[in-house]
Motif scaffolding. Structure first.
Motif, PDB file in Angstrom:
ATOM      1  N   GLU A  41       1.109  -1.071   0.274  1.00 10.83           N
ATOM      2  CA  GLU A  41      -0.124   0.178   0.101  1.00 10.83           C
ATOM      3  C   GLU A  41       0.968   1.604  -0.073  1.00 10.83           C
ATOM      4  OE1 GLU A  41      -3.401  -0.175   2.979  1.00 10.83           O
ATOM      5  OE2 GLU A  41      -3.550  -1.915   2.660  1.00 10.83           O
ATOM      6  N   MET A  42       2.230   1.347   0.505  1.00 10.76           N
ATOM      7  CA  MET A  42       3.242   2.324   0.589  1.00 10.76           C
ATOM      8  C   MET A  42       3.292   3.338  -0.455  1.00 10.76           C
ATOM      9  SD  MET A  42       6.521   2.043   2.377  1.00 10.76           S
ATOM     10  CE  MET A  42       7.605   0.939   0.883  1.00 10.76           C
ATOM     11  N   ARG A  86     -10.642   1.422  -6.704  1.00 15.90           N
ATOM     12  CA  ARG A  86      -8.815   1.178  -7.953  1.00 15.90           C
ATOM     13  C   ARG A  86      -8.162   1.876  -8.803  1.00 15.90           C
ATOM     14  NH1 ARG A  86      -5.547  -1.401  -4.530  1.00 15.90           N
ATOM     15  NH2 ARG A  86      -4.319  -2.313  -6.961  1.00 15.90           N
ATOM     16  N   LEU A 142      -8.438   5.141  -9.249  1.00 20.38           N
ATOM     17  CA  LEU A 142      -7.370   6.309  -9.069  1.00 20.38           C
ATOM     18  C   LEU A 142      -5.931   5.875  -9.869  1.00 20.38           C
ATOM     19  CD1 LEU A 142      -7.329   6.112  -5.297  1.00 20.38           C
ATOM     20  CD2 LEU A 142      -7.210   7.775  -6.186  1.00 20.38           C
ATOM     21  N   LEU A 195      -4.693   2.507 -10.452  1.00 17.19           N
ATOM     22  CA  LEU A 195      -4.459   1.704  -9.877  1.00 17.19           C
ATOM     23  C   LEU A 195      -4.177   0.314 -10.774  1.00 17.19           C
ATOM     24  CD1 LEU A 195      -4.506   2.732  -5.711  1.00 17.19           C
ATOM     25  CD2 LEU A 195      -2.902   2.998  -7.575  1.00 17.19           C
ATOM     26  N   GLU A 235       0.534   5.895 -17.601  1.00 20.77           N
ATOM     27  CA  GLU A 235       1.024   6.562 -16.243  1.00 20.77           C
ATOM     28  C   GLU A 235       1.434   7.188 -16.296  1.00 20.77           C
ATOM     29  OE1 GLU A 235       0.251   5.435 -12.834  1.00 20.77           O
ATOM     30  OE2 GLU A 235       0.666   6.967 -11.846  1.00 20.77           O
ATOM     31  N   ARG A 251      -1.958  13.515 -11.268  1.00 21.74           N
ATOM     32  CA  ARG A 251      -1.974  13.398 -10.216  1.00 21.74           C
ATOM     33  C   ARG A 251      -2.327  14.451  -8.926  1.00 21.74           C
ATOM     34  NH1 ARG A 251      -3.274   7.776  -9.443  1.00 21.74           N
ATOM     35  NH2 ARG A 251      -1.984   6.262 -10.898  1.00 21.74           N
ATOM     36  N   ALA A 283      -5.851  10.022  -1.922  1.00 24.24           N
ATOM     37  CA  ALA A 283      -6.906   8.638  -1.709  1.00 24.24           C
ATOM     38  C   ALA A 283      -6.976   8.736   0.067  1.00 24.24           C
ATOM     39  CB  ALA A 283      -6.479   7.824  -1.930  1.00 24.24           C
ATOM     40  N   TYR A 301      -7.709   5.755   2.697  1.00 23.16           N
ATOM     41  CA  TYR A 301      -7.771   4.557   3.004  1.00 23.16           C
ATOM     42  C   TYR A 301      -8.840   3.995   4.118  1.00 23.16           C
ATOM     43  CZ  TYR A 301      -4.320   4.185  -1.446  1.00 23.16           C
ATOM     44  OH  TYR A 301      -4.025   3.940  -1.898  1.00 23.16           O
ATOM     45  N   ASN A 315      -7.663   1.829   6.948  1.00 21.64           N
ATOM     46  CA  ASN A 315      -5.902   1.485   7.763  1.00 21.64           C
ATOM     47  C   ASN A 315      -5.405   2.370   6.847  1.00 21.64           C
ATOM     48  OD1 ASN A 315      -7.184  -0.379  10.188  1.00 21.64           O
ATOM     49  ND2 ASN A 315      -7.187  -2.312   8.166  1.00 21.64           N
ATOM     50  N   SER A 318      -0.235   2.759   4.009  1.00 23.44           N
ATOM     51  CA  SER A 318       0.204   3.872   3.350  1.00 23.44           C
ATOM     52  C   SER A 318       1.613   4.692   3.150  1.00 23.44           C
ATOM     53  CB  SER A 318      -1.383   4.219   2.488  1.00 23.44           C
ATOM     54  OG  SER A 318      -1.342   5.363   4.058  1.00 23.44           O
TER      55      SER A 318
END
Lengths: 265, 530, 310
Positions: free
Chosen positions: A159-160, B327, B330, B332, B352, B359, B364, B366, B368, B372
Motif C-alpha cells: 500500500e505504501m 482503484r 485512481l 491503480l 502512468e 495526479r 486517496a 484508505y 487503514n 500506506s
C-alpha cells in the motif's frame, strides 16, 4: 533492536573481526609449531583447549583458524547473495513470463540439496578453497534468490508504494525513497543469517576433505583430523566445532534481532 | 425470580492495570441488557469474566451466573457451564471459526463437551440446528470450512453453535459490528428470537443505534466503569451523562449535511466557497467502468458524475465492487473497459507517465492508513515528503507548511517527530488526510475512511472532512458500507450491488424514495434513532 | 477431475525441473577445461586408458556438434541410461538402487523423530513459564546452529566413548541407527520447533480458540483440536526443504558413522570425479525433492483445502 542487543552484537562482531585479522593478539603462539612431547594433552591451565597429536595447541589453532573459516563463509555469502540479489530483483520486477522462467530455474536449482550441489560443483572443479567458496555460494544462492524475490514483490505491491503512486511519484522516486531503503533491513538480516549457514557449509566441505587442506588450522579440517582420535582425545573435535556453533548461533541471533526469519534458509 | 446474572462491584485487572472497575448489573430471563462503550471501555473484558475467560485477576462482591457463585467455580465446573448454560457469540465470524476445521465439527464440539450423544445423533442435531437458523443445504455446508462460506452463512453458523447447547444466557460480543447492514439485521432478528424464547441476552456493542432495536436496558461504559445505565427509552431520550450524549450525537443518520456530530467541533455556519469562476466541468466523470478477475466480473459498467465541491456517496456491501471501482478511478487497476475523466481531462485509461501530471488533483484515503505510510518516516517526514513531491523528507524549508497541514487536520504539532505506529487510529487517519491535502487536490477518494474507528472518533473525523470541504471546496468520492455515514455525508448517492450501480440520485431521493429492490432492503435493515 | 489436473501439473513441473537440472549438469561438464572425455572419466588425474577415452567419446558422441551431444545426453536420460560409473564399474542406475534406500530410510526416520521432538518441545513451551520459554528459545537456536558433523562427533563421544551405551558405527542393528538418526534430527527439530511455537502461539491466542473455550473445551482440548493443526501447517510446508537439508546432512552423517548410502557414494564419486555417477545422484535427489514436495502439498490440501487453492 534494543540498546543492549546492539552493544552485544557489536562486541560479538568486533571480537571475530579481531580474531580473524590479528589472531596473534589473542593467541600469540604459532599454530603450526609441532611439539611431539606435548601430544594429546587434555585441556589444562597451560593448554586450555588441550593439544593435538603433534602437540600443537588447540586453542591457538582454533583462534588462528577463524580467519580461514570466516573468510570462506563471508566470501561464499557475498557470492550467493550477490547472485540472489540480481536474480531475485530481476524476477520480482520483471514481466510475468520472465518471472515464471526465473522461478522455474530457481526451483530446479533448489531441488538439489545444498551440500549435494556443492559436492556436484566440486566434482567439476576439484577440491580447494576457491572451489569451496564457489560451491557454497552457488548452492545457497537459489534459496536466497527466492527470499529476495518475495521480499521485493511484497514491497512492490505494498500500500505504501500505491500511496506513492497516487501522490504522483515516478518510478525512480519510488525505488529510491521507498523500495531500496525498506528492502535493505530485511536483506541485512538475511545476509547475517546466511553467514552463519555458510560458515557451517564451508566447514562441512573441509570436514569431508574437499575444502582447506591440512595442516592449515581451518575448523572443519581440524574437526576432521580430530575425528580419528575421537575416543582418545575428545577436545580435538570438540573445540573447533564449538567455535562454529558459536559463530553460527551468534549470526542467527543477530539476524533474528534484525527481523530475519530462520525458516526459509 | 432470581436474576440469571447478578454482578456486584466487579473488578478485573491485568498485571496491576485496572480494566474493569466496580461494574454492577443484573440480567433476568427473557431480557436484553446492552453494555455500550468504545474500545478500551472494558465491555469485552466484563463479558469474558462472566465465562471465567477474562485472563485477568477478577474480584467482586457478588458474581452469580445461573444461580452459581462464579467466584468459587473451579475450572472443570466452568467448563460445564460454558457452552451449555452461558454461551458467547464473538464478533468476527471468520475469526471465530477455525479456518482449518469444517464448521459442522465446530458446532458438534459443543455436544461433545456437554452431551452423551453418539456421533450419529450429534450429526442429526447439528443439521437441525443449522436448519433452524435458515442455513440452506445444511448437510453440505456442515462439511465445509468457514472460509468457504459467505458472510451470512458464517453468521448463521455462529448462532447455531450458540443455540445447540440450549443456553440460558447468550452473550453477544460485538456480534453485529463490521457486518453489512442486512447481515446485522439478520443477527439482531435471531437475537430477538432468543430473547422471546425466554433466554437472557447480554449485548456488547459500540453502536447505540443498533442496540436500541433489541435492548430493554442499556449500560454505558467508559474506561472500565459504567457511567450511566437505565431503560433504553431513558438512555436514548433523556441521557444524563455527558459521555452518553457524545455517543448519541455521534450517530450520523438523520443529521443534516454539515451539522456537527462531535461536541468539540466548532459550530459550522456553511462558509461561502471562495469566489471562483463558476466552473461547470465536473470534478470526476466515470463512464462504463468494467473489470473482471479471472473471468469473475467484479465491476460491471459502473458510471457516475461527481460535480465540483460536492460529495458522492458510493454505498454497497463488502464484495460489491466498491473498492475495485475506487482503484480503477485512481489508476491503480487497469479497467477492462470504460473511462475516467478528471477535471475535464482524460485520466483513465492512460499511461502512468501521462497521468502523473494530473495526479496532484486527486488524492486517496484508505480504511487503514498505517500501511500506506513508509514505516521509516516520522509524521513530519511523511508530510514533508508529500509537500516536496518526494524530493526531500527533511523538514528544512517545509517546516511552516507542515505545521499548517497539521493544524488544518487538528493534530498537535508536537506529534511531528513521532512514528505513525505510535498514533491512535483517529490520529493516523488525520495524518492520512493531511498528506492527501498537501498537493491541494480537487478530488479526494475516501475508501471506508472511518470504518475502523470508534463512533466518537468517527464523528470527529467526519466533522473534519465536512469542515475541509467547506474551506477548500474539494469534491469527495465517499465509499462506505455504512448507510448512516453515507446519508450524512453525501449530496449524491450511488448504490452498488454485485458489481453494478443499481440506483443513483440525490441523497434525499435515494433515501426517501428508493426505486430498486436492493436499496429498499438495505434501508429497511438500517437502524435509525432519528 | 480436479485431482487429475493437479497431478498433471505436478508431473509437468517435475519434468521441467529435471530437464533444467540435467541441462545445468551438461553445461557444467562442458565448462570443465580440457578434454570432456577425460573429464567424464575422472579428470586428468584419473589416467584413463586411451581405449576408455575413445569409448567415452563415442558413447557420449563427443565428436558430434555440441547441440547433438546435448540431445544425445537427454535421450540417454529419458531411456534412464545414466551410463556406467567409472569408479564403481557398475551401471549408475544399479548403484542408485543400492544406495538410495538406506539414505531415504535414514532421512525419513530423522524426519519423523524431528517432528515428534518438535511437537513435544512446542507442547512443553506452551506450558512453560518465562524462564522455561527463554531456555527453550536458547536451545532451539543452538540446535539449529549445530553442524551435523560436530553433533555426530559429540554424540559419539558421549554415548559411545564415555557411556558406552551405543555403537559409534552403523552396524546394521537398531542401536546403530540411534546416533545417526539423532544427529540428523536434532538440528531440524530446532528449526521446526521455532516455527511451530510461533504458529501455535498465534492459534492459541486467536478468536477461534477463545470461541472453543467458550464452548466449554479445556485448554488441552483446544490444543488438540485447533492448536496442533495450525502449528503443523507451516512446518509441513517446509517438509520439502527439510527433506532436502536431511539429504545434505546424510552426506556428513554417513561419513561419520561409516554408513553406506547415497551420501557416501556421492562423496567417493566426487573425490574420483566420477561424472556419470554424480549426474545420476543429482537427478535422483532432485526427483526425491519433487516427490516429497508433491506429497506435502497433497497433505496440506487435506488439512486446509481452501488455503491450498489460493
Amino acid at each position: 533492536m534494543s540498546r543492549t542487543a546492539k552493544i552485544l552484537s557489536s562486541l560479538f562482531i568486533l571480537f571475530w573481526v579481531l580474531t580473524a585479522f590479528v589472531p596473534a593478539l589473542i593467541a600469540p603462539a604459532d599454530p603450526l609449531a609441532i611439539n611431539p612431547s606435548q601430544a594429546f594433552q587434555a585441556p589444562s591451565g597451560a593448554h586450555i583447549f588441550g593439544t593435538d597429536e603433534s602437540g600443537r595447541d588447540v586453542f591457538t589453532r582454533v583462534i588462528h583458524g577463524a580467519g580461514d573459516s570466516l573468510y570462506i563463509g563471508l566470501a561464499a555469502t557475498a557470492l550467493g547473495m550477490g547472485l540472489a540479489l540480481v536474480l531475485g530483483t530481476a524476477a520480482a520486477l520483471a514481466p510475468r513470463w520472465l518471472d515464471e522462467v526465473i522461478l522455474r530455474v530457481l526451483e530446479a536449482l533448489y531441488s538439489v540439496p545444498s551440500l549435494l550441489m556443492a559436492l556436484l560443483i566440486i566434482a567439476f572443479t576439484g577440491p580447494g578453497v576457491g572451489p569451496a567458496i564457489v560451491a557454497v555460494g552457488l548452492s545457497t544462492a537459489p534459496g536466497y534468490a527466492r527470499l529476495v524475490r518475495s521480499q521485493i514483490r511484497t514491497l512492490k505491491n505494498s500500500e505504501m508504494l500505491e500511496a506513492a503512486t497516487v501522490l504522483g511519484r515516478g518510478t525512480w522516486l519510488k525505488v529510491r525513497n521507498h523500495l531500496v531503503p525498506n528492502a535493505l533491513q530485511p536483506l541485512l538480516a538475511l545476509v547475517t543469517l546466511g553467514i552463519g549457514q555458510a560458515v557451517i557449509w564451508a566447514a562441512a566441505l573441509s570436514f569431508l576433505g574437499l575444502g582447506t587442506p591440512p595442516p592449515a588450522p581451518e575448523w572443519g579440517a581440524m574437526l576432521s583430523a580430530g575425528r580419528t582420535y575421537l575416543h582418545l582425545a575428545w577436545w580435538l573435535s570438540f573445540f573447533p566445532g564449538l567455535a562454529i556453533v558459536v559463530v553460527a548461533a551468534g549470526a542467527t541471533l543477530i539476524g533474528r534481532a534484525l527481523g530475519g526469519k530462520v525458516k526459509a534458509l | 425470580m432470581n436474576p440469571l446474572l447478578a454482578v456486584d462491584n466487579l473488578c478485573v485487572s491485568f498485571a496491576g492495570q485496572q480494566a474493569v472497575n466496580d461494574v454492577s448489573f443484573e440480567l433476568n430471563a427473557g431480557e436484553c441488557l446492552a453494555l455500550v462503550g468504545e474500545s478500551g471501555s472494558g465491555k469485552s473484558v466484563t463479558a469474558r469474566s462472566l465465562l471465567g475467560l477474562s485472563g485477568g485477576t477478577v474480584s467482586a462482591e457478588k458474581l452469580m451466573v445461573c444461580q452459581e457463585d462464579a467466584l468459587t467455580l473451579t475450572e472443570p465446573a466452568w467448563q460445564k457451564i460454558r457452552g451449555s448454560s452461558v454461551v458467547m457469540i464473538l464478533q468476527d465470524a471468520l475469526m471465530a471459526l477455525d479456518p482449518l476445521r469444517p464448521v459442522g465439527r465446530e458446532i458438534e464440539d459443543v455436544l461433545k463437551e456437554h452431551g452423551t450423544l453418539n456421533s450419529k445423533a450429534r450429526r442429526v442435531q447439528v443439521i437441525e440446528a443449522l436448519a433452524s437458523v435458515d442455513l440452506p443445504d445444511p448437510e453440505r455446508r456442515m462439511k465445509q470450512r468457514s472460509t468457504q462460506l459467505s458472510g451470512g452463512m458464517r453468521q448463521r453458523v455462529l448462532i447455531a453453535q450458540a443455540l445447540i447447547g440450549d443456553p440460558q444466557i447468550v452473550i453477544a460480543d460485538e456480534a453485529t459490528t463490521a457486518l453489512d447492514s442486512r447481515l446485522a439485521a439478520l443477527v439482531l432478528k435471531q437475537l430477538a428470537a432468543l430473547k422471546n424464547e425466554g433466554r437472557a441476552v447480554l449485548m456488547i456493542s459500540h453502536d447505540l443505534a443498533q442496540v436500541a432495536q433489541l435492548a430493554d436496558r442499556i449500560a454505558v461504559m467508559r474506561a472500565g466503569k459504567i457511567v450511566e445505565s437505565g431503560t433504553t427509552e431513558q438512555i436514548l431520550n433523556h441521557p444524563q451523562h455527558e459521555y452518553t450524549r457524545t455517543l448519541l450525537r455521534a450517530i450520523p443518520s438523520g443529521v443534516p449535511r454539515f451539522a456537527p456530530l462531535s461536541i468539540k467541533a466548532t459550530a459550522s455556519e456553511p462558509r461561502q466557497l471562495p469566489p471562483t469562476e463558476p466552473d461547470t466541468t465536473p470534478a470526476l466523470v466515470v463512464e462504463n467502468l468494467s473489470k473482471s478477475f479471472a473471468k469473475h466480473p467484479a465491476v460491471i459498467e459502473a458510471g457516475f458524475v461527481l460535480p465540483r465541491g460536492s460529495t458522492l456517496g458510493l454505498v454497497g456491501e463488502s464484495g460489491s465492487g466498491k473498492t475495485t471501482t475506487a482503484r480503477m478511478i485512481l489508476g491503480l487497476e487497469r479497467p477492462d473497459a470504460g473511462s475516467v475523466t478528471l477535471l475535464g481531462e482524460r485520466f483513465v485509461p492512460h499511461s502512468e507517465a501521462a497521468r502523473r501530471s494530473l495526479r496532484e488533483n486527486i488524492g486517496a484515503i484508505y480504511q487503514n492508513p498505517l500501511g500506506s505510510f513508509d514505516p521509516r518516516y516520522s509524521v513530519g517526514q511523511i508530510l514533508t515528503d508529500a509537500l516536496s513531491a518526494g524530493r526531500s523528507k527533511r523538514a528544512s524549508g517545509y517546516k511552516d507548511q507542515v505545521a499548517r497541514l497539521l493544524e488544518q487536520v487538528e493534530l498537535d504539532p508536537a506529534l511531528s517527530g513521532r512514528n505513525p505506529r505510535e498514533l491512535s487510529g483517529g490520529q493516523r487517519q488525520r495524518l492520512a488526510i493531511a498528506r492527501a491535502l498537501a498537493p491541494e487536490p480537487q478530488v479526494l477518494v475516501l475508501d471506508e475512511p472511518v470504518s475502523a474507528l470508534d463512533v466518537s472518533i468517527q464523528a470527529t473525523i467526519l466533522d473534519l472532512l465536512d469542515r475541509l470541504q467547506q474551506e477548500t471546496g474539494t469534491s469527495y468520492l465517499f465509499i462506505s458500507h455504512d448507510l448512516s455515514v453515507i446519508e450524512h455525508m453525501s449530496d449524491l448517492v450511488a448504490v452498488m450491488y454485485q458489481g453494478r450501480i443499481v440506483e443513483q440520485g440525490s441523497t434525499a431521493e435515494v433515501f426517501g424514495d428508493p426505486q430498486h429492490e436492493y436499496t429498499r432492503s438495505l434501508l429497511t435493515a438500517m437502524p435509525r434513532l432519528r | 477431475m480436479k485431482l487429475l489436473a493437479w497431478l498433471g501439473r505436478k508431473v509437468g513441473g517435475a519434468l521441467v525441473v529435471l530437464w533444467l537440472v540435467a541441462t545445468a549438469i551438461f553445461i557444467g561438464v562442458r565448462l570443465i577445461p580440457g578434454d570432456p572425455a577425460e573429464a567424464i572419466m575422472g579428470g586428468p588425474g584419473s589416467q584413463a586408458s586411451a581405449e576408455a577415452l575413445a569409448n567415452a567419446r563415442s558413447e557420449y558422441g563427443l565428436d558430434l556438434p555440441i547441440i547433438s551431444q546435448y540431445f544425445l545426453f537427454l535421450a540417454k536420460l529419458i531411456r534412464l541410461d545414466f551410463g556406467t560409473s567409472y569408479s564403481f564399474k557398475d551401471p549408475v542406475l544399479q548403484i542408485m538402487g543400492e544406495v538410495l534406500p538406506p539414505t531415504i530410510n535414514l532421512a525419513l526416520m530423522a524426519l519423523v523423530v524431528a517432528w515428534l521432538l518438535a511437537l513435544l518441545f512446542a507442547l512443553l513451551a506452551m506450558r512453560a513459564n518465562k524462564v522455561g520459554q527463554l531456555l527453550g528459545n536458547a536451545v532451539e537456536i543452538v540446535a539449529a546452529a549445530v553442524p551435523h558433523f560436530w553433533l555426530g562427533a559429540v554424540l559419539i563421544m558421549l554415548f559411545s566413548s564415555m557411556l558406552g551405551w551405543l555403537p559409534a558405527v552403523a552396524n546394521g542393528t537398531p542401536a546403530g541407527l540411534v546416533l545417526p538418526v539423532l544427529t540428523l534430527a536434532l538440528p531440524l527439530a530446532g528449526f521446526l520447533t521455532q516455527l511451530m511455537r510461533d504458529s501455535l502461539n498465534t492459534a492459541m491466542g486467536s478468536q477461534f480458540a477463545l470461541a472453543a473455550r467458550a464452548r466449554g473445551e479445556s485448554r488441552l482440548t483446544v490444543f488438540r483440536r485447533h492448536g496442533l493443526r495450525h502449528a503443523a501447517l507451516p512446518a509441513l510446508g517446509l517438509t520439502g526443504w527439510a527433506f532436502s537439508s536431511l539429504l545434505s546432512g546424510a552426506v556428513v552423517v554417513e561419513a561419520i558413522f561409516a554408513r553406506p548410502g547415497l551420501g557416501r557414494s556421492l562423496l567417493s564419486a566426487v573425490l574420483a570425479r566420477d561424472i556419470p555417477m554424480v549426474t545420476g545422484i543429482a537427478l535422483f535427489s532432485a526427483l526425491v525433492y519433487i516427490v516429497v514436495m508433491a506429497l506435502t502439498e497433497a497433505i496440506e490440501r487435506l488439512i486446509d483445502p481452501a488455503g491450498a487453492e489460493s
